[in-house]
Design an enzyme around this catalytic site. Structure first.
Site, PDB file in Angstrom:
ATOM      1  N   ASP A 174       7.781  33.151  18.577  1.00 59.76           N
ATOM      2  CA  ASP A 174       7.776  32.028  19.507  1.00 59.76           C
ATOM      3  C   ASP A 174       6.776  32.266  20.643  1.00 59.76           C
ATOM      4  O   ASP A 174       6.306  33.394  20.858  1.00 59.76           O
ATOM      5  CB  ASP A 174       9.182  31.816  20.069  1.00 59.76           C
ATOM      6  CG  ASP A 174       9.502  30.335  20.302  1.00 59.76           C
ATOM      7  OD1 ASP A 174       8.553  29.541  20.437  1.00 59.76           O
ATOM      8  OD2 ASP A 174      10.697  29.992  20.367  1.00 59.76           O
TER       9      ASP A 174
ATOM     10  N   ASP B 131      10.220  21.278  17.865  1.00 57.20           N
ATOM     11  CA  ASP B 131      11.614  21.581  18.192  1.00 57.20           C
ATOM     12  C   ASP B 131      12.535  20.399  17.909  1.00 57.20           C
ATOM     13  O   ASP B 131      13.758  20.537  17.975  1.00 57.20           O
ATOM     14  CB  ASP B 131      11.740  21.973  19.669  1.00 57.20           C
ATOM     15  CG  ASP B 131      11.435  23.440  19.911  1.00 57.20           C
ATOM     16  OD1 ASP B 131      11.347  24.207  18.928  1.00 57.20           O
ATOM     17  OD2 ASP B 131      11.273  23.826  21.080  1.00 57.20           O
TER      18      ASP B 131
END
Length: 727
Positions: free
Chosen positions: A457, A530
């Site tokens: 990430d 997301d």
């Protein structure tokens, strides 16, 4: 010398002149076998001027146009020596070479050129590669030719910009690129190509959620299946620049290069700067343009060679609430529906109980995991699943043991820091010891736990991020760090792959903030967004597949109510949408009822059955400009023998029932058996005759022009259609 390069249905015609870098006479459709003299004549036919000694004679433009040739539009090259000299390069001699290289996918045509500027003691070079897929990759470099005699008679070169360009057809009058934001990435947008410069830039240390991705040009109205289109993409994971130029000198150009912050490239110890690859593609329609990049990516050594495991990610199931028994039960539920990889997300390390602390402390939390992660790893492996683990190596919480021990490892602006996002700052990968710490920490866990997959990430942008002066060896003291940071990231990913050749890595940047061909030389998957809202995912996935093939795009089935939008969607629509990429699940399956789990298991089984087609075929999109609420998209095998389509309704249709629509990409010379690929909404079956019974057999010529009658679909419903050649 005139050179004609041909590969993958693409021709590139170059004039290799002694006083300039390559001049591109043609880039696009294959011209066939053309005699050399005819190409030389074509070069003369395309060369026109307003007379000698004119400031408007820049028709013979090289891939790096320079002011001394009469170029007066936006500079492709900006550099100077630190004392202000050598601001306008003027090569006196240019040498060109042509060679071929064998690669697994075929042969690459390579043209390398070096332009020596004797007056300013520097060399500017370019490398153009025509790949087997017909993709053109172009990069440039600058080399400082000053001599080190102890006295440093010449100041080092400062590079501000190096942006190679290729010509566009004069007919191109419309641009398409992408925009968006967190949870709404890669939305397509169009604008007219008018006089001047159309410039798209990323200043956040990564391409960003609003990344251009492709900057494409064509005649107004070009679509997925029609209209000649040319596009450019920058294969770089830092700051980027893409541009289209329409100049008063009668030329239209596309270009891309790294956006360099002030002082980032000073050729003092490292005497050469090379730009990232600018990737150029073209096609008859956007689908054909994207097929060239898909083929290129599939030919890379980094591309996964085995079936893509269906995975479960724990984030939206448990968030930071880690408990061994809960996570083991989730693993049991995952295995029961056919999931093959289990990914433990954020919250397993240090003091990381929320997003305010612990980031950077890559040691398993003894509070939450007193026995370490091994019990979970052993349980996951006993169920026949692989184990994946979440990391965010480039970031750090100031409330962490790492930041307290090494405040000099935190990038800043020299005046108190940089803006925080999610309570985190950026870790300087170039600070002495930082890179080694990350490599050692990650490697130890991969080795000890048998980890097969890393979710990598990168939540924060790189704003006001420079090297700390307390550690001058980290980089230029106080200097901007995005360029160095990006190269250090690449070195770290490369080193991990060298140590663990089977390890797969996902590029996640707060969702889809780092999706580019530079990272994809080192990653096996991207997290497109997301947002797992299946409604919004249709736009996100459509934009992403214009660059990447489906097997590299993470597509998850979320909970009934979407975490990001609170939209309620049924399991068929959610799972049917996630089927189209590297499929995964991200919700607490222990709370799903029996029928829901059974339905999910059946669609996962269908995905596994279809993986060979989904992850190797050509992506296609129907042009349905009359109703954007309706989508017909699919994958067609390269030989045209098999195809799968999704017919999705995202909102109320303009007509009810909708008229027949074509299935794109089928072979018009063959006949196809068309039927539903899986059981679906029973209420839709009577509304289209071909959906009942065994389906229908129709010519490809009919299916690609007239098409099929569509069911009377409701918003957020979809059907899956299979078309298999019968002759």
């Amino acid at each position: 010398m005139t050179l004609h390069l041909r590969n993958g249905g693409t021709s590139v015609v170059l004039d290799l002149l002694p006083d300039r870098l390559p001049v591109v006479r043609h880039w696009g459709a294959d011209l066939g076998s053309v005699p050399g003299q005819a190409l030389a004549d074509a070069g003369r036919a395309l060369c026109s001027t307003l007379g000698t000694n004119s400031a408007w004679t820049a028709i013979d433009l090289p891939v790096l146009p320079l002011p001394y040739l009469g170029w007066s539009a936006r500079p492709a090259v900006l550099l100077h020596r630190a004392d202000g000299t050598a601001f306008s390069p003027h090569p006196s001699r240019v040498e060109h070479s042509h060679r071929t290289e064998s690669v697994p996918a075929g042969t690459v045509e390579v043209v390398t050129s070096e332009a020596l500027d004797e007056a300013h003691r520097l060399t500017i070079g370019t490398e153009l590669r025509l790949e087997p897929s017909g993709l053109v990759r172009l990069r440039a470099w600058v080399r400082d030719e000053r001599e080190d005699d102890g006295g440093q008679r010449l100041a080092p070169i400062v590079v501000d910009e190096l942006t190679p360009v290729l010509p566009l057809p004069e007919a191109a009058d419309e641009l398409l690129d992408m925009t968006g934001h967190h949870i709404a990435e890669r939305s397509l947008q169009r604008t007219a190509l008018t006089a001047g410069t159309h410039l798209r830039e990323s200043w956040e240390g990564r391409p960003g959620h609003d990344a251009t991705t492709w900057l494409a040009a064509g005649r107004a109205g070009f679509g997925f299946r029609s209209g000649t289109v040319h596009g450019v993409h920058l294969a770089w994971s830092g700051n980027t620049r893409c541009l289209a130029l329409s100049t008063p000198q009668g030329r239209k150009l596309l270009g891309a290069g790294e956006l360099l912050l002030p002082g980032e490239v000073l050729l003092d110890t490292e005497r050469t700067y090379s730009s990232p690859w600018a990737v150029f593609s073209w096609g008859e329609g956007l689908d054909a343009m994207s097929h060239r990049t898909h083929a290129f990516l599939r030919s890379l050594p980094s591309h996964p060679s085995r079936p893509r495991p269906v995975l479960l990610n724990t984030w939206e199931a448990v968030y930071f609430d880690h408990d061994l028994d809960t996570l083991k039960a989730l693993a049991d539920a995952a295995a029961s529906v056919g999931i093959e990889r289990y990914v433990l997300d954020d919250g397993w390390f240090g003091s990381r109980r929320d997003d305010t602390s612990g980031l950077g402390d890559w040691q398993v939390s003894q509070d939450v995991w007193p026995q370490g992660l091994r019990p979970l790893a052993e349980h996951v492996h006993s169920l026949g699943m692989e184990l994946g683990l979440w990391f965010e190596p480039e970031m750090v919480n100031l409330d962490s043991d790492l930041a307290r021990a090494h405040p000099d490892w935190v990038l800043g602006d020299g005046a108190g820091g940089a803006p925080e996002h999610r309570n985190q700052r950026v870790l300087d990968l170039c600070a002495p010891g930082a890179w080694d710490y990350l490599f050692s920490s990650i490697s130890s866990l991969v080795e000890d736990l048998g980890i097969a997959y890393l979710k990598w990430d990168h939540n924060s942008p790189l704003l006001a991020t420079g090297h700390e002066c307390s550690q001058p060896a980290a980089g230029r003291c106080g200097g901007a760090a995005v360029h160095d940071q990006t190269l250090a990231l690449y070195r770290l990913l490369d080193a991990l792959h060298e140590r663990f050749p089977e390890l797969e890595i996902e590029s996640c940047a707060g969702g889809g903030g780092r999706v580019d061909l530079g990272i994809m030389e080192r990653a096996q998957r991207v997290w497109a967004s997301d947002s797992i809202d299946a409604h919004d995912r249709h736009d996100i996935q459509r934009g992403t597949t214009l660059l990447l093939p489906p097997e590299l795009i993470g597509t998850h089935v979320g909970a009934g109510r979407a975490h990001t939008t609170l939209r309620d969607l049924d399991i068929d629509f959610r799972a049917g949408t996630a089927l189209w990429g590297h499929m995964g699940v991200e919700w607490d399956l222990t709370k799903a009822d029996g029928p829901t789990r059974e339905r999910l298991a059946s669609i996962i089984a269908l995905h596994k059955e279809l993986r060979p087609l989904l992850h190797s075929g050509l992506t296609v999109h129907a042009d349905l400009a009359d109703d954007d609420n309706l989508r017909i998209e699919g994958v067609v095998s390269h030989d045209g023998s098999d195809a799968l389509y999704e017919i999705a309704c995202l909102g109320l249709q303009h007509a009810w029932p909708a008229g027949p629509r074509p299935l794109p990409g089928l072979d018009p010379t063959r006949r196809y058996h068309v039927r539903l690929a899986a059981p679906t909404y029973p209420e839709l079956r009577p509304s289209a005759g071909w959906m009942t019974g065994e389906g229908v057999v129709l010519p490809g010529s009919f299916l690609t022009t007239t098409g099929l009658a569509l069911p009377g679909m409701h918003p957020d419903h979809l059907v899956l259609v299979r078309a298999t050649a019968v002759d």
